[in-house]
Scaffold this motif. Structure first.
Motif, PDB file in Angstrom:
ATOM      1  N   GLU A  63       0.105   1.478   7.867  1.00 47.03           N
ATOM      2  CA  GLU A  63      -0.159   0.087   6.844  1.00 47.03           C
ATOM      3  C   GLU A  63      -1.379  -0.305   7.175  1.00 47.03           C
ATOM      4  O   GLU A  63      -2.273  -0.781   6.306  1.00 47.03           O
ATOM      5  CB  GLU A  63       1.235  -0.824   7.066  1.00 47.03           C
ATOM      6  CG  GLU A  63       0.859  -1.924   5.991  1.00 47.03           C
ATOM      7  CD  GLU A  63       1.047  -1.487   4.740  1.00 47.03           C
ATOM      8  OE1 GLU A  63       0.887  -2.273   3.821  1.00 47.03           O
ATOM      9  OE2 GLU A  63       1.795  -0.369   4.473  1.00 47.03           O
ATOM     10  N   LYS A  64      -1.821  -0.548   8.489  1.00 44.31           N
ATOM     11  CA  LYS A  64      -3.176  -0.875   8.787  1.00 44.31           C
ATOM     12  C   LYS A  64      -4.226  -0.134   8.618  1.00 44.31           C
ATOM     13  O   LYS A  64      -5.275  -0.470   8.057  1.00 44.31           O
ATOM     14  CB  LYS A  64      -3.132  -1.373  10.560  1.00 44.31           C
ATOM     15  CG  LYS A  64      -4.425  -1.761  10.847  1.00 44.31           C
ATOM     16  CD  LYS A  64      -4.658  -2.022  12.346  1.00 44.31           C
ATOM     17  CE  LYS A  64      -5.769  -2.602  12.817  1.00 44.31           C
ATOM     18  NZ  LYS A  64      -5.709  -2.837  14.243  1.00 44.31           N
ATOM     19  N   GLU A  65      -3.982   1.296   8.618  1.00 44.97           N
ATOM     20  CA  GLU A  65      -5.114   2.435   8.089  1.00 44.97           C
ATOM     21  C   GLU A  65      -5.144   2.076   6.664  1.00 44.97           C
ATOM     22  O   GLU A  65      -6.456   2.293   6.065  1.00 44.97           O
ATOM     23  CB  GLU A  65      -4.513   3.633   8.363  1.00 44.97           C
ATOM     24  CG  GLU A  65      -4.758   4.009   9.986  1.00 44.97           C
ATOM     25  CD  GLU A  65      -4.110   5.334  10.170  1.00 44.97           C
ATOM     26  OE1 GLU A  65      -4.065   6.074   9.419  1.00 44.97           O
ATOM     27  OE2 GLU A  65      -3.822   5.328  11.500  1.00 44.97           O
ATOM     28  N   TYR A  75       0.905  -1.148  -0.076  1.00 44.29           N
ATOM     29  CA  TYR A  75      -0.046  -0.054  -0.055  1.00 44.29           C
ATOM     30  C   TYR A  75       0.864   1.326   0.046  1.00 44.29           C
ATOM     31  O   TYR A  75       2.026   1.281   0.886  1.00 44.29           O
ATOM     32  CB  TYR A  75      -1.030   0.071   1.217  1.00 44.29           C
ATOM     33  CG  TYR A  75      -1.740  -1.201   1.293  1.00 44.29           C
ATOM     34  CD1 TYR A  75      -2.822  -1.465   0.422  1.00 44.29           C
ATOM     35  CD2 TYR A  75      -1.627  -2.399   2.197  1.00 44.29           C
ATOM     36  CE1 TYR A  75      -3.695  -2.605   0.722  1.00 44.29           C
ATOM     37  CE2 TYR A  75      -2.006  -3.249   2.364  1.00 44.29           C
ATOM     38  CZ  TYR A  75      -3.375  -3.532   1.512  1.00 44.29           C
ATOM     39  OH  TYR A  75      -3.738  -4.655   1.437  1.00 44.29           O
ATOM     40  N   ASN A  76       0.640   2.002  -0.984  1.00 40.15           N
ATOM     41  CA  ASN A  76       1.421   3.351  -0.990  1.00 40.15           C
ATOM     42  C   ASN A  76       2.897   3.376  -1.283  1.00 40.15           C
ATOM     43  O   ASN A  76       3.467   3.921  -0.856  1.00 40.15           O
ATOM     44  CB  ASN A  76       1.080   4.070   0.287  1.00 40.15           C
ATOM     45  CG  ASN A  76       1.266   5.545   0.210  1.00 40.15           C
ATOM     46  OD1 ASN A  76       1.257   6.032  -1.237  1.00 40.15           O
ATOM     47  ND2 ASN A  76       0.785   6.319   0.911  1.00 40.15           N
ATOM     48  N   SER A 112       5.630   0.362  15.094  1.00 42.45           N
ATOM     49  CA  SER A 112       5.651   1.739  14.956  1.00 42.45           C
ATOM     50  C   SER A 112       4.684   2.490  13.993  1.00 42.45           C
ATOM     51  O   SER A 112       3.900   1.973  13.707  1.00 42.45           O
ATOM     52  CB  SER A 112       7.141   2.042  14.317  1.00 42.45           C
ATOM     53  OG  SER A 112       7.102   1.485  13.018  1.00 42.45           O
ATOM     54  N   PHE A 113       4.887   3.546  13.854  1.00 45.21           N
ATOM     55  CA  PHE A 113       4.070   4.586  12.977  1.00 45.21           C
ATOM     56  C   PHE A 113       3.933   3.810  11.730  1.00 45.21           C
ATOM     57  O   PHE A 113       2.673   3.962  11.030  1.00 45.21           O
ATOM     58  CB  PHE A 113       4.791   5.981  12.791  1.00 45.21           C
ATOM     59  CG  PHE A 113       3.917   6.716  11.609  1.00 45.21           C
ATOM     60  CD1 PHE A 113       2.964   7.318  12.064  1.00 45.21           C
ATOM     61  CD2 PHE A 113       4.598   6.721  10.465  1.00 45.21           C
ATOM     62  CE1 PHE A 113       2.175   8.236  11.033  1.00 45.21           C
ATOM     63  CE2 PHE A 113       3.893   7.506   9.711  1.00 45.21           C
ATOM     64  CZ  PHE A 113       2.815   8.171   9.928  1.00 45.21           C
ATOM     65  N   ASP A 173      -8.419   0.686   1.956  1.00 47.03           N
ATOM     66  CA  ASP A 173      -8.582  -0.186   0.961  1.00 47.03           C
ATOM     67  C   ASP A 173      -9.616  -1.134   0.697  1.00 47.03           C
ATOM     68  O   ASP A 173     -10.182  -1.387  -0.224  1.00 47.03           O
ATOM     69  CB  ASP A 173      -7.155  -0.863   0.546  1.00 47.03           C
ATOM     70  CG  ASP A 173      -6.990  -1.575  -1.010  1.00 47.03           C
ATOM     71  OD1 ASP A 173      -7.343  -0.906  -1.926  1.00 47.03           O
ATOM     72  OD2 ASP A 173      -6.542  -2.827  -1.115  1.00 47.03           O
ATOM     73  N   ALA A 174      -9.780  -1.812   1.757  1.00 45.12           N
ATOM     74  CA  ALA A 174     -11.077  -2.630   1.996  1.00 45.12           C
ATOM     75  C   ALA A 174     -12.304  -2.196   1.775  1.00 45.12           C
ATOM     76  O   ALA A 174     -13.247  -2.574   1.167  1.00 45.12           O
ATOM     77  CB  ALA A 174     -10.918  -3.324   3.159  1.00 45.12           C
TER      78      ALA A 174
END
Length: 114
Positions: A103-105, A38-39, A97-98, A110-111
């Motif tokens: 990454e979870k956000e 992602y990103n 970490s941040f 995306d979901a």
């Protein structure tokens, strides 16, 4: 002199041979490993210039130490110390970490958009 010149030559050749195969893919693999898919474009666009700048300064760092101490043995020791500091710093940033929170956000966004 810290090591015999012959031994230092063979150790250096081994280390150069170890990295040559993966050097071209290192920055992309780094981004994917620690920042995920992602990103990826944003992370790679930030990492690649940093790697290039550090590479440019490494040559000046090595030459300065070699000039000051009269040989490249001190330069290589300085480079090993710099790598160890970087390795420790990088490993303290990556876990929990941040980056992992973002990454979870991104995965959640995306979901939702899919």
């Amino acid at each position: 002199m810290i090591w015999a010149p012959g031994l230092l030559l063979y150790v250096g050749l081994f280390l150069i041979g170890s990295i040559v195969g993966g050097a071209a893919n290192f920055s992309a693999s780094l981004c994917v490993t620690y920042w995920g898919r992602y990103n990826f474009k944003r992370a790679y666009g930030l990492i690649q210039p940093i790697i290039q700048i550090i590479g440019a300064f490494a040559s000046a760092f090595m030459a300065t130490l070699a000039n000051h101490f009269g040989g490249y043995n001190a330069s290589y020791i300085g480079l090993v110390i710099a790598m160890a500091v970087g390795f420790i710093g990088f490993n303290t940033v990556k876990d929990g970490s941040f980056v992992q929170r973002r990454e979870k956000e991104f995965a959640e966004e995306d979901a939702k958009s899919a």
